[in-house]
Scaffold this motif. Structure first.
Motif, mmCIF file in Angstrom:
data_model
loop_
_atom_site.group_PDB
_atom_site.id
_atom_site.type_symbol
_atom_site.label_atom_id
_atom_site.label_comp_id
_atom_site.label_asym_id
_atom_site.label_seq_id
_atom_site.Cartn_x
_atom_site.Cartn_y
_atom_site.Cartn_z
ATOM 1 N N THR A 62 6.186 -35.648 -20.158
ATOM 2 C CA THR A 62 5.928 -35.056 -18.862
ATOM 3 C C THR A 62 7.155 -35.198 -17.997
ATOM 4 O O THR A 62 8.038 -35.996 -18.261
ATOM 5 C CB THR A 62 4.741 -35.734 -18.164
ATOM 6 N N SER A 63 7.186 -34.415 -16.934
ATOM 7 C CA SER A 63 8.284 -34.534 -15.998
ATOM 8 C C SER A 63 7.777 -34.242 -14.602
ATOM 9 O O SER A 63 6.733 -33.635 -14.425
ATOM 10 C CB SER A 63 9.416 -33.558 -16.358
ATOM 11 N N THR A 65 7.912 -32.744 -10.595
ATOM 12 C CA THR A 65 8.243 -31.496 -9.946
ATOM 13 C C THR A 65 8.746 -31.811 -8.558
ATOM 14 O O THR A 65 8.541 -32.880 -8.034
ATOM 15 C CB THR A 65 7.000 -30.585 -9.828
ATOM 16 N N PRO A 77 2.563 -30.279 -11.677
ATOM 17 C CA PRO A 77 3.077 -31.264 -12.631
ATOM 18 C C PRO A 77 2.844 -30.771 -14.054
ATOM 19 O O PRO A 77 1.949 -29.973 -14.304
ATOM 20 C CB PRO A 77 2.240 -32.509 -12.349
ATOM 21 N N SER A 78 3.643 -31.255 -14.994
ATOM 22 C CA SER A 78 3.544 -30.746 -16.362
ATOM 23 C C SER A 78 2.552 -31.508 -17.240
ATOM 24 O O SER A 78 2.545 -31.333 -18.439
ATOM 25 C CB SER A 78 4.925 -30.751 -17.019
ATOM 26 N N PRO A 80 -0.792 -31.751 -18.993
ATOM 27 C CA PRO A 80 -1.754 -30.697 -19.355
ATOM 28 C C PRO A 80 -3.031 -30.791 -18.517
ATOM 29 O O PRO A 80 -3.541 -31.877 -18.260
ATOM 30 C CB PRO A 80 -2.064 -30.979 -20.832
ATOM 31 N N ASP A 83 -2.838 -29.009 -11.834
ATOM 32 C CA ASP A 83 -2.159 -28.081 -10.942
ATOM 33 C C ASP A 83 -1.510 -28.910 -9.842
ATOM 34 O O ASP A 83 -1.381 -30.131 -9.983
ATOM 35 C CB ASP A 83 -3.124 -27.016 -10.400
ATOM 36 N N TRP A 178 3.100 -38.441 -14.044
ATOM 37 C CA TRP A 178 3.922 -37.671 -13.125
ATOM 38 C C TRP A 178 3.964 -38.387 -11.793
ATOM 39 O O TRP A 178 2.966 -38.977 -11.371
ATOM 40 C CB TRP A 178 3.333 -36.264 -12.937
#
Length: 181
Positions: A62-63, A65, A77-78, A80, A83, A178
């Motif tokens: 993950t990374s 934002t 955020p990445s 899964p 939002d 995140w």
């Protein structure tokens, strides 16, 4: 022949009481100092520092934002199923207008720490039981935050969740993480 009992020395009793009171005051002062120290370590734009947190996003895939100065996230955020407010379809998300500070995904939990005008709250969801919770008054603690409810304390970190309750302590390693920049 036995000796007669000596009367209790009233001065000794006072010394014990004063010692106990001084000890309690020292513990209270230490707790207040530690809380002030930990609270003073946070900057207005929270970021997670340290070797463990630097490794967590890359190992979990993950990374982060970016967040505009207005407080609105520019991208989701990445992790899964998330939002810009948190996890989709569950109570583990921030209310409209609030900013997520950190999101953690484990095998059985989804957790978000949200900022509502400077006050932090925890929004969580248990995927195994289908139950959610919100805890107000979240405080910074080390590389993460701590949420205290009457029946449990939840430490939220890049490594995952540590839930302490009357029936024990449970660790849930992060599978996704995140944090806001």
């Amino acid at each position: 022949m036995s000796r007669p009992a000596r009367p209790a020395d009233p001065a000794r009793g006072r010394v014990i009481v004063v010692s106990v009171v001084v000890g309690v005051l020292i513990v209270i002062a230490a707790a207040a100092g530690a809380t002030a120290y930990v609270s003073g370590q946070r900057q207005p734009a929270e970021s997670v520092a340290g070797p463990a947190s630097a490794a967590a996003p890359s190992t979990s895939g993950t990374s982060g934002t970016s967040v505009e100065q207005s407080g609105a996230p520019t991208a989701a955020p990445s992790i899964p199923g998330t939002d810009a407010l948190g996890f989709l379809g569950t109570t583990a998300r921030c209310a409209d207008g609030d900013r997520p500070k950190m999101m953690v995904l484990t095998a059985t939990s989804q957790a978000v720490v949200c900022d509502h005008a400077g006050a932090l709250y925890y929004a969580g969801w248990r995927t195994d039981t289908g139950s959610g919770t919100r805890i107000d008054g979240v405080l910074p603690a080390g590389p993460g935050w701590v949420a205290r409810a009457p029946d449990a304390t939840i430490n939220i970190t890049p490594a995952g969740l540590v839930i302490s309750a009357a029936n024990g302590e449970f660790t849930e390693p992060a599978t996704g993480f995140w944090a806001a920049p």
